[in-house]
Design a protein around this motif. Sequence first.
Motif, PDB file in Angstrom:
ATOM      1  N   SER A 141       0.826  -1.201   0.000  1.00 40.63           N
ATOM      2  CA  SER A 141       0.000   0.000   0.000  1.00 40.63           C
ATOM      3  C   SER A 141       0.864   1.256   0.000  1.00 40.63           C
ATOM      4  O   SER A 141       0.554   2.246  -0.681  1.00 40.63           O
ATOM      5  CB  SER A 141      -0.922   0.007   1.220  1.00 40.63           C
ATOM      6  N   ALA A 142       1.953   1.230   0.759  1.00 45.22           N
ATOM      7  CA  ALA A 142       2.863   2.380   0.777  1.00 45.22           C
ATOM      8  C   ALA A 142       3.475   2.609  -0.598  1.00 45.22           C
ATOM      9  O   ALA A 142       3.656   3.758  -1.027  1.00 45.22           O
ATOM     10  CB  ALA A 142       3.958   2.161   1.822  1.00 45.22           C
ATOM     11  N   ALA A 143       3.797   1.518  -1.303  1.00 38.22           N
ATOM     12  CA  ALA A 143       4.353   1.658  -2.650  1.00 38.22           C
ATOM     13  C   ALA A 143       3.325   2.266  -3.606  1.00 38.22           C
ATOM     14  O   ALA A 143       3.660   3.099  -4.457  1.00 38.22           O
ATOM     15  CB  ALA A 143       4.815   0.300  -3.161  1.00 38.22           C
ATOM     16  N   VAL A 144       2.059   1.850  -3.453  1.00 40.41           N
ATOM     17  CA  VAL A 144       0.997   2.412  -4.296  1.00 40.41           C
ATOM     18  C   VAL A 144       0.819   3.900  -4.008  1.00 40.41           C
ATOM     19  O   VAL A 144       0.705   4.726  -4.928  1.00 40.41           O
ATOM     20  CB  VAL A 144      -0.322   1.636  -4.079  1.00 40.41           C
ATOM     21  N   LEU A 145       0.801   4.266  -2.722  1.00 37.94           N
ATOM     22  CA  LEU A 145       0.675   5.678  -2.363  1.00 37.94           C
ATOM     23  C   LEU A 145       1.866   6.490  -2.874  1.00 37.94           C
ATOM     24  O   LEU A 145       1.712   7.630  -3.316  1.00 37.94           O
ATOM     25  CB  LEU A 145       0.568   5.816  -0.841  1.00 37.94           C
ATOM     26  N   ARG A 146       3.032   5.898  -2.824  1.00 38.52           N
ATOM     27  CA  ARG A 146       4.227   6.593  -3.328  1.00 38.52           C
ATOM     28  C   ARG A 146       4.103   6.864  -4.827  1.00 38.52           C
ATOM     29  O   ARG A 146       4.488   7.922  -5.310  1.00 38.52           O
ATOM     30  CB  ARG A 146       5.458   5.737  -3.030  1.00 38.52           C
ATOM     31  N   ARG A 147       3.542   5.887  -5.555  1.00 38.19           N
ATOM     32  CA  ARG A 147       3.376   6.082  -6.994  1.00 38.19           C
ATOM     33  C   ARG A 147       2.349   7.175  -7.289  1.00 38.19           C
ATOM     34  O   ARG A 147       2.515   7.962  -8.219  1.00 38.19           O
ATOM     35  CB  ARG A 147       2.954   4.770  -7.647  1.00 38.19           C
TER      36      ARG A 147
END
Length: 206
Positions: A141-147
């Motif tokens: 989820s953090a990776a998705v938010l970062r994108r």
Amino acid sequence: PIGLLLGLAFIAAADVGTNIVYFHVLGFNGVASSEAVAAQTLTAAIGPRAAQVIALLVMASALGTVAAQCVGVPRFFLAPAEDGLFPTRLARIWPRTQTPANAVIAVAGIAMVFVLSGGYAAIIGAYALVWYPFNALALVSAAVLRRKAGPPQGFSMPLYPLPLIVFVAGIAAMVVTSIADDPLALLYALFVPVTGTAVYAFRRRR
């Protein structure tokens, strides 16, 4: 960063070295079947007196871990309760202690249910197959938010996203091997998200 890396390296070396000793003394089957690996290893290597000492040290370490969990885990109840996703009573801060006492009591009650529901292996199975997959979900989820929102300011992860990929892959391998070893463990993995989804849907409809 240097202190964090040195600390992690020291802990990793101590942990790996300790496990090498366990497997050398007890063998793979002995470690797999033991419910008190450290005490059983010292019993085999030195004698029962040393095993009693290590049992006390393990108990002290476990109590320290419980104390830390009592401070941290109730916050996982507190934050969703403040957002209206959990019962609002779990967000109450007691004025005298300035702690989320209701959340602490809820965590203690859930822990007691787990203790009474089965042996040590069952508790470890439930913990590993619920806690770690949700950690992996948080990382993804953090990776998705970062994108979507861009990289965070003032912080960078070296070799991103390689550490994230390695960690998530390790969790996935652990979950798969655990379920292959004990297919009933899949029930542990599904119990929390299924019941949590049902409670969340019920509260949303209300």
